[in-house]
Design an enzyme around this catalytic site. Structure first.
Site, PDB file in Angstrom:
ATOM      1  N   HIS A  47       0.857  -1.193   0.000  1.00 32.11           N
ATOM      2  CA  HIS A  47       0.000   0.000   0.000  1.00 32.11           C
ATOM      3  C   HIS A  47       0.895   1.245   0.000  1.00 32.11           C
ATOM      4  O   HIS A  47       1.979   1.245   0.587  1.00 32.11           O
ATOM      5  CB  HIS A  47      -0.909  -0.006   1.230  1.00 32.11           C
ATOM      6  CG  HIS A  47      -1.908   1.105   1.196  1.00 32.11           C
ATOM      7  ND1 HIS A  47      -1.591   2.380   1.612  1.00 32.11           N
ATOM      8  CD2 HIS A  47      -3.172   1.155   0.743  1.00 32.11           C
ATOM      9  CE1 HIS A  47      -2.648   3.158   1.422  1.00 32.11           C
ATOM     10  NE2 HIS A  47      -3.617   2.438   0.900  1.00 32.11           N
ATOM     11  N   GLU A  73      -3.635   2.330  -7.338  1.00 32.52           N
ATOM     12  CA  GLU A  73      -3.991   3.473  -6.496  1.00 32.52           C
ATOM     13  C   GLU A  73      -2.990   4.600  -6.723  1.00 32.52           C
ATOM     14  O   GLU A  73      -1.904   4.605  -6.124  1.00 32.52           O
ATOM     15  CB  GLU A  73      -3.949   3.066  -5.016  1.00 32.52           C
ATOM     16  CG  GLU A  73      -4.968   2.005  -4.642  1.00 32.52           C
ATOM     17  CD  GLU A  73      -5.306   2.072  -3.162  1.00 32.52           C
ATOM     18  OE1 GLU A  73      -6.477   2.253  -2.853  1.00 32.52           O
ATOM     19  OE2 GLU A  73      -4.395   1.978  -2.333  1.00 32.52           O
ATOM     20  N   GLY A 100      -6.827   9.690  -0.283  1.00 31.75           N
ATOM     21  CA  GLY A 100      -7.146  10.552   0.851  1.00 31.75           C
ATOM     22  C   GLY A 100      -7.144  12.037   0.525  1.00 31.75           C
ATOM     23  O   GLY A 100      -7.166  12.869   1.421  1.00 31.75           O
TER      24      GLY A 100
END
Ligand code: PGA
Length: 247
Positions: A96, A168, A174
């Protein structure tokens, strides 16, 4: 209908008690739906509560947000694959962007985690994505392909089908900025081309993540290249999450 994956990444939030309450409410709102699979990625301390609360719902799976590649040892603070599995995880996020860019995880480490998960028969969800500066420098595809190659370096063509990929873009995580469906599609196509070069014989699931919410999920999922979504902020409220999973 093509199977869709909806993955919730709760990051450093949601206590065991909150996970139980979330799942109870969410399951009322989201009955099993044909062709849809749901993943939950709670913090390690909430894995068992989440798994237990989801029992009996065969359309759901629970994964760790990160694992160490060693099965045990003196790695204070880390979660091994046997520890995650013992708490009910059947997969894990790997690479991630917050692991890479906040905690300094290297691409080689990402690859070791993918290999270790596959060896233990857990599903790796390998995250790849470029920084804003890399996108602006026209390096998006090169970065994503380099991350894919490193992450999948030890994976046989037969095992590739057990891996889920999540694209991503770091600048979209975010931030409220989302790649347009068309932007995402371009990168998803490049990812699929690379997976084919690596020997993937069947269609692997490639998800999109980065500021996905109730307002943009449908248009992203309408793209034939996008097999699902990996969602952080908008997965923290059971009502909002059920709206997305019901898209
Ligand atoms: P976000 O996070 O939906 O809050 O942008 C996505 C992720 O980090 O997986």
């Amino acid at each position: 209908m093509r199977p869709l994956i909806f993955a919730a990444n709760w990051k450093m939030q949601v206590t065991p008690a909150e996970a139980r309450a979330f799942v109870a409410r969410f399951l009322e709102l989201h009955p099993p739906r044909e062709g849809r699979a749901l993943w939950f990625f709670p913090a390690a301390v909430s894995l068992e509560a989440t798994t237990t609360a989801l029992q009996g719902r065969g359309d759901t799976r629970v994964g760790a947000q990160d694992v160490h590649w060693e099965p045990k040892g003196a790695f204070t603070g880390a979660t091994s694959i046997p520890l995650a599995r013992g708490a009910g995880a059947t997969g894990a996020l790997v690479g991630h962007s917050e692991r890479r860019h906040v905690f300094g995880e290297t691409e080689a480490e990402t690859g070791r985690k993918v290999t270790a998960l596959l060896a233990a028969s857990l599903t790796p969800m390998l995250c790849v994505g470029e920084l804003l500066a890399e996108r602006e420098a026209g390096q998006t595809e090169a970065v994503v392909i380099r991350q894919l190659r490193a992450g999948l370096a030890g994976v046989s063509p037969a095992d590739l089908q057990c891996v889920v990929i999540a694209y991503e873009p770091v600048w979209a995580i975010g931030t409220g900025r989302t790649a347009t469906p068309a932007d995402a599609t371009v990168v998803h196509r490049a990812i699929r081309a690379e997976l084919a070069r690596l020997g993937a014989s069947t269609r692997m699931s490639v998800l999109y993540g980065g500021s996905v919410n109730g307002g943009n999920a449908a248009s992203l999922l309408a793209e034939v290249e996008i097999d699902g979504v990996l969602v952080g902020g908008a997965s923290l409220d059971p009502v909002g999450w059920a709206e997305i999973t019901g898209t």
